[in-house]
Design a protein around this motif. Sequence first.
Motif, PDB file in Angstrom:
ATOM      1  N   ASN A   1       1.601   6.996 -11.029  1.00 28.97           N
ATOM      2  CA  ASN A   1       0.828   5.765 -11.230  1.00 28.97           C
ATOM      3  C   ASN A   1       1.206   5.023 -12.506  1.00 28.97           C
ATOM      4  O   ASN A   1       0.341   4.466 -13.199  1.00 28.97           O
TER       5      ASN A   1
ATOM      6  N   ASP B   1       2.146   1.942  -3.539  1.00 26.19           N
ATOM      7  CA  ASP B   1       1.145   2.586  -4.397  1.00 26.19           C
ATOM      8  C   ASP B   1       1.145   4.095  -4.201  1.00 26.19           C
ATOM      9  O   ASP B   1       0.914   4.861  -5.153  1.00 26.19           O
TER      10      ASP B   1
ATOM     11  N   LYS C   1       0.829  -1.212   0.000  1.00 29.84           N
ATOM     12  CA  LYS C   1       0.000   0.000   0.000  1.00 29.84           C
ATOM     13  C   LYS C   1       0.859   1.256   0.000  1.00 29.84           C
ATOM     14  O   LYS C   1       0.517   2.261  -0.634  1.00 29.84           O
TER      15      LYS C   1
ATOM     16  N   LYS D   1       6.580  -2.854  -8.115  1.00 27.09           N
ATOM     17  CA  LYS D   1       6.112  -3.252  -6.797  1.00 27.09           C
ATOM     18  C   LYS D   1       6.648  -4.641  -6.456  1.00 27.09           C
ATOM     19  O   LYS D   1       7.022  -4.903  -5.287  1.00 27.09           O
TER      20      LYS D   1
END
Length: 322
Positions: free
Chosen positions: A86, A80, A77, A293
């Motif tokens: 993004n 992100d 999280k 990620k």
Amino acid sequence: MGFQAACWFVLLLCTGGSLSKPTLRKERVVHPDPQLSDQLHEDNQSFQYDHEAFLGKEEAKTFDQLTPEESKEKLGKIVDRIDDNNDGYVTTEELKNWIKRVQKRYIYENVAKVWRDYDLNKDNKISWEEYKQATYGYYLENPEEFQDATDQHSFKKMLPRDERRFKTADLDGDSAATREEFTAFLHPEEFEHMKDIVVLETLEDIDKNEDGFVDQDEYIADMFAHEESGPEPDWVITEREQFSDFRDINKDGKMDKEEIRHWILPQDYDHAQAEARHLVYESDVDKDQKLTKEEILENWNMFVGSQATNYGEDLTKNHDEL
């Protein structure tokens, strides 16, 4: 004096303004980023330095209570949120910005506390008109209550100065500040694009004869004012020597804007940049100089390990300031 007027004076003092000569030594130097952790940076033995750099010293203490699975979930999280554009990748720049934010979290918490006082129409932006009304509205509507020359001068001086700073912080030029832009407005010393304003405001504060420079007497008067006759304290004598030897670089007897910048914004080793490069280098499996990620989670122990932060709690809340 009305409530808003009183609040303005509190804000003025908190944001570096000056209403009178100080009687005690004033510190104008904006200290560079401190060490990110008191721990030794030795990855072959411990990742504690990395944990504290990535998560903040206080927050890093509570990750001991999380299982590896919980740590990875919370880390995902966080990733992100670090990925500002993004695009699925975390760059060194994004990681550096995150580390700097974590280390200066108190600033964002301060902005969060005052946000609702200025966002009058609750559109999650603060326009210049909203700020002006909240800060100077009482003065503008009730000038008769400000008959004191000092009060009048201070308000007349600070209103255009605040507007100039607001416009500089307003990067997209829409006359409305986002959370980040308003943070830059309230804490300009923390943002690269605001450094010229910090220098200019410092010059304006100290340059009493308004010749565009700071001479030695002005430099000393900003730090120290004699309350009674007598010799200057030793530290004042030392500061005079500092002015001559180090502040006045070109030896013309005064400081210009560049010399003021050199004084109040000293260059230093960028710990956040170094740590971001280190984390990318150690986790970048495909060596494309950015992290997915998956790459971060694969090397989760370096970022959070079994020790992380109360992001375990914080991520369940709406911490827009980070």
